[in-house]
Design an enzyme around this catalytic site. Structure first.
Site, mmCIF file in Angstrom:
data_model
loop_
_atom_site.group_PDB
_atom_site.id
_atom_site.type_symbol
_atom_site.label_atom_id
_atom_site.label_comp_id
_atom_site.label_asym_id
_atom_site.label_seq_id
_atom_site.Cartn_x
_atom_site.Cartn_y
_atom_site.Cartn_z
ATOM 1 N N ARG A 184 0.832 -1.205 0.000
ATOM 2 C CA ARG A 184 0.000 0.000 0.000
ATOM 3 C C ARG A 184 0.867 1.256 0.000
ATOM 4 O O ARG A 184 0.555 2.247 -0.632
ATOM 5 C CB ARG A 184 -0.860 -0.050 1.268
ATOM 6 C CG ARG A 184 -2.062 0.808 1.272
ATOM 7 C CD ARG A 184 -3.130 0.208 2.167
ATOM 8 N NE ARG A 184 -2.686 -0.127 3.493
ATOM 9 C CZ ARG A 184 -2.833 0.653 4.569
ATOM 10 N NH1 ARG A 184 -3.403 1.809 4.476
ATOM 11 N NH2 ARG A 184 -2.416 0.253 5.745
ATOM 12 N N HIS A 189 -18.496 9.652 4.997
ATOM 13 C CA HIS A 189 -18.912 8.308 5.416
ATOM 14 C C HIS A 189 -20.421 8.324 5.693
ATOM 15 O O HIS A 189 -20.906 9.240 6.354
ATOM 16 C CB HIS A 189 -18.135 7.891 6.667
ATOM 17 C CG HIS A 189 -18.461 6.499 7.087
ATOM 18 N ND1 HIS A 189 -18.019 5.384 6.394
ATOM 19 C CD2 HIS A 189 -19.218 6.024 8.098
ATOM 20 C CE1 HIS A 189 -18.484 4.300 6.968
ATOM 21 N NE2 HIS A 189 -19.212 4.650 8.009
HETATM 22 C C1 GRF Z 1 -20.952 7.215 -0.355
HETATM 23 O O1 GRF Z 1 -22.041 6.659 0.302
HETATM 24 C C2 GRF Z 1 -19.883 7.634 0.628
HETATM 25 O O2 GRF Z 1 -20.411 8.068 1.837
HETATM 26 C C3 GRF Z 1 -19.093 6.371 0.826
HETATM 27 O O3 GRF Z 1 -19.067 5.757 -0.429
HETATM 28 C C4 GRF Z 1 -20.198 6.183 -1.199
HETATM 29 C C5 GRF Z 1 -19.664 6.764 -2.460
HETATM 30 O O4 GRF Z 1 -20.674 7.148 -3.342
HETATM 31 N N1 GRF Z 1 -17.795 6.658 1.360
HETATM 32 P P1 GRF Z 1 -20.333 7.984 -4.629
HETATM 33 O O5 GRF Z 1 -19.270 7.195 -5.405
HETATM 34 O O6 GRF Z 1 -19.819 9.329 -4.205
HETATM 35 O O7 GRF Z 1 -21.611 8.080 -5.397
#
Ligand code: GRF
Length: 204
Positions: free
Chosen positions: A67, A111
């Site tokens: 990573r 998140h």
């Molecule tokens: C969202 O629900 C975000 O909170 C999470 O991953 C998802 C990404 O959605 N971390 P997008 O690719 O921005 O539509």
């Protein structure tokens, strides 16, 4: 000089689009997304960025032993492009401490839960199964632990009796699209002050 933003994503990219839209409609002034990075060459968000003539970078994890060496390549590119802010938007990789250190308090993540509840995958499902009455989303600065750093913004979504993972995720996503651009705007306006775990919002 505009604030330079890089977005890292792995999939759909709706949060990336929400931030881009906030810049294009001048809700956020004096910033531009100058790079979109993805570990998934087929990510719709990456394809969209390309179509919008934003520079894109596909990073193939299989070419790197670990990573850290993967992240070091990204760090170097971000530094060369003088990126000020890194927005993780559905980026499905953990970033290593060297990345966090290189961009201390300059990496944000979104998140889909009210952290510190339900970190990790399938946060909306976790909330439903736990039986909580409110869910929501959190924008936070990234530190060395997953879904953990100082919280910038949160929004609450009430859980309905008949909610499914899909229906709840949809309502949370609407709030994500509101608070992520808001957090980026505060950063661009230099109104975020990090003191330990707390993020003070200046001028409120
Ligand atoms: C969202 O629900 C975000 O909170 C999470 O991953 C998802 C990404 O959605 N971390 P997008 O690719 O921005 O539509």
């Amino acid at each position: 000089m505009k604030i330079q933003i890089a977005v890292l994503l792995s999939g759909r990219g709706s949060n990336f689009k929400a931030i881009l839209n906030a810049i294009q409609t001048k809700y956020i002034i004096n910033a531009e997304i100058s790079l979109v990075v993805s570990n998934n060459i087929d990510a719709p968000g990456l394809v969209y960025a390309d179509a919008k003539n934003i520079e894109t970078l596909y990073m193939d994890k299989s070419l790197h032993n670990d990573r850290e060496s993967f992240d070091r390549v990204i760090i170097e590119i971000l530094q060369k492009k003088r990126i000020d802010l890194v927005c993780l938007a559905g980026y499905m990789m953990l970033i290593s401490p060297c990345f966090v250190n290189a961009f201390k308090n300059r990496i944000m993540n979104i998140h889909p839960s009210l952290l510190p509840s339900f970190p990790g995958l399938n946060a909306q499902k976790q909330a439903l199964e736990y039986g909580v009455k409110v869910a929501g989303c959190t924008v936070h600065f990234v530190d060395d632990h997953m879904d953990h750093g100082p919280i910038i913004a949160q929004s609450v979504v009430i859980i309905e009796d008949n909610d499914t993972e899909d229906s709840l995720s949809k309502r949370i996503l609407e709030e994500e699209h509101r608070i992520y651009p808001e957090a980026v705007k505060l950063f661009v306006e230099k109104r975020l002050l990090v003191e330990g775990r707390k993020v003070k919002i200046l001028g409120r």
